[in-house]
Scaffold this active site. Structure first.
Site, PDB file in Angstrom:
ATOM      1  N   HIS A  98       4.281   2.181   5.075  1.00 54.06           N
ATOM      2  CA  HIS A  98       2.597   0.411   4.963  1.00 54.06           C
ATOM      3  C   HIS A  98       3.704  -0.106   5.453  1.00 54.06           C
ATOM      4  CE1 HIS A  98      -1.633   1.024   5.096  1.00 54.06           C
ATOM      5  NE2 HIS A  98      -0.999   0.165   6.226  1.00 54.06           N
ATOM      6  N   ASP A 125      -7.177   3.436   3.022  1.00 47.02           N
ATOM      7  CA  ASP A 125      -5.709   3.463   2.040  1.00 47.02           C
ATOM      8  C   ASP A 125      -6.738   3.162   0.598  1.00 47.02           C
ATOM      9  OD1 ASP A 125      -3.836   2.380   0.739  1.00 47.02           O
ATOM     10  OD2 ASP A 125      -2.465   1.236   2.329  1.00 47.02           O
ATOM     11  N   HIS A 127      -4.508   1.707  -1.808  1.00 44.28           N
ATOM     12  CA  HIS A 127      -4.349   0.223  -2.019  1.00 44.28           C
ATOM     13  C   HIS A 127      -4.856  -0.386  -0.733  1.00 44.28           C
ATOM     14  CE1 HIS A 127      -1.984   3.936  -3.038  1.00 44.28           C
ATOM     15  NE2 HIS A 127      -2.376   3.529  -3.972  1.00 44.28           N
ATOM     16  N   ASP A 129      -1.753  -3.177  -0.898  1.00 45.41           N
ATOM     17  CA  ASP A 129      -1.069  -3.803  -0.598  1.00 45.41           C
ATOM     18  C   ASP A 129      -0.759  -5.217   0.120  1.00 45.41           C
ATOM     19  OD1 ASP A 129      -0.633  -0.924  -0.787  1.00 45.41           O
ATOM     20  OD2 ASP A 129      -1.258  -0.747   1.543  1.00 45.41           O
ATOM     21  N   HIS A 142       6.047  -2.059   0.123  1.00 43.02           N
ATOM     22  CA  HIS A 142       4.762  -0.952   0.833  1.00 43.02           C
ATOM     23  C   HIS A 142       3.673  -1.919   0.470  1.00 43.02           C
ATOM     24  CE1 HIS A 142       4.203   2.910  -1.335  1.00 43.02           C
ATOM     25  NE2 HIS A 142       4.636   1.296  -2.575  1.00 43.02           N
ATOM     26  N   ASP A 227      -3.477   4.482   6.534  1.00 38.99           N
ATOM     27  CA  ASP A 227      -2.533   5.503   5.069  1.00 38.99           C
ATOM     28  C   ASP A 227      -2.803   7.006   4.765  1.00 38.99           C
ATOM     29  OD1 ASP A 227      -1.371   6.072   2.456  1.00 38.99           O
ATOM     30  OD2 ASP A 227      -1.013   3.820   2.150  1.00 38.99           O
ATOM     31  N   ASP A 229      -3.022   8.661   1.950  1.00 38.17           N
ATOM     32  CA  ASP A 229      -3.076   8.150   1.178  1.00 38.17           C
ATOM     33  C   ASP A 229      -4.906   7.720   1.062  1.00 38.17           C
ATOM     34  OD1 ASP A 229      -3.267   5.846   0.502  1.00 38.17           O
ATOM     35  OD2 ASP A 229      -1.301   5.713  -0.866  1.00 38.17           O
ATOM     36  N   GLU A 272       3.116   5.931   6.102  1.00 39.08           N
ATOM     37  CA  GLU A 272       3.019   7.375   4.356  1.00 39.08           C
ATOM     38  C   GLU A 272       3.343   8.234   4.915  1.00 39.08           C
ATOM     39  OE1 GLU A 272       4.019   6.002   1.668  1.00 39.08           O
ATOM     40  OE2 GLU A 272       3.624   2.945   2.057  1.00 39.08           O
TER      41      GLU A 272
END
Length: 308
Positions: A98, A125, A127, A129, A142, A227, A229, A272
């Site tokens: 990412h 995502d 997260h 970030d 990332h 992403d 995730d 990712e």
């Protein structure tokens, strides 16, 4: 969306974190049939190959920022690639981790500014970030792209973010791993943050529709950063940052279908994907299917597979 041409750009950046494998992502998307899938939907597909960036170095010691110089160079290269691609069609940046979004969003923001339109960013995502290199506890870059593209300090050695994205133009959906400094930063900046509890309570359609209407009202351009995730690891295992409780198959497809219907998305990150962690390509295939929904595939377009 932005036209009838989509441009595939490989971004095998693998230095945003210490665990290797995302450099194989661009080829995995090709093998999973991304170009053919888009062509079957009526899009003209141009594959510009992979951006030749620096190799990922050996892991930095704990407590140090990992691969700062290499990530800064990738940021410069990918911003250039984004600026070059945006006038020609709809770029799809095939990652790569990412940290590639430091460059892609920067380049897209420059293009949007040249068009006199605001840029909005939808961050799907687990997260947010939103760290900067001075504040990240892990040292993995990332986890910093939103910090960079919104103009945070601490990115010495990186290209200047010429057109920072206003925090109010950022929307996170799917959050379920947020530390205390990130939570405070999101709240103080007034960013829109939809965590999985809100999705459990309201569904994914309502908050996404609200954000889409905000982009439309501003005549904005919308960059989507997807992403792996964001998805529940039960359906998408090929990521080094698995967090249980992610988006389901139908929630993810509904989001892509709504974004297609909005006709607002103008660029896309696929990030990712670590093929080394995949199971017979299932995650790469799912990401291609989600991209197909974003680009207009409907339920009735897809034949039902028979095993009888």
């Amino acid at each position: 969306m932005s036209g009838d041409t989509c441009i595939l750009i490989g971004a095998g950046l693998d230095c945003g974190k210490r665990r290797r494998g995302c450099s194989m992502g661009p080829e995995a998307y090709r093998v999973a049939g991304l170009a053919t899938t888009l062509a079957d939907l009526g899009w003209h597909v141009e594959d510009r190959g992979d951006v030749p960036g620096p190799k990922a170095p050996p892991p930095s010691p704990a407590g140090q920022v990992h691969a700062r110089a290499e990530t800064a160079e990738w940021t410069r290269l990918l911003a250039e690639a984004a600026r070059a691609a945006m006038p020609d069609g709809f770029p799809i940046f095939m990652g790569g981790d990412h940290a590639l979004s430091l460059g892609t969003v920067s380049g897209v923001a420059d293009h949007a500014a040249a068009q006199g339109r605001p840029l909005f960013v939808l961050w799907l995502d687990a997260h947010p970030d939103i760290h900067n290199p001075e504040a990240t506890a892990s040292g993995n870059l990332h986890g910093t792209p939103i910090g960079y593209v919104t103009g945070q300090l601490g990115f010495d050695g990186f290209p200047a973010m010429t057109h920072p994205v206003p925090p109010k133009n950022i929307c996170f959906i799917g959050l379920r791993s947020v530390d205390a400094p990130e939570r405070a930063a999101i709240q103080s900046a007034g960013m829109r943050a939809i965590d999985m509890r809100q999705i459990d309570e309201r569904g994914i359609a309502a908050p996404l529709a609200e954000f889409i209407e905000e982009v439309r009202a501003a005549n904005g351009m919308l960059h989507l950063s997807l992403d792996v995730d964001f998805l529940d690891p039960a359906i998408a295992p090929a990521v080094g940052t698995t967090v249980p409780g992610g988006a389901t198959f139908r929630e993810a497809h509904l989001a892509m279908e709504m974004l297609h219907d909005s006709n607002l998305v103008t660029s896309l990150d696929l990030v990712e994907l670590n093929p080394f962690l995949d199971e017979r390509g299932r995650t790469a295939s799912l990401m291609v299917d989600l991209t197909a929904s974003l680009f207009g595939r409907r339920v009735f377009d897809r034949p039902t597979r028979s095993f009888s």
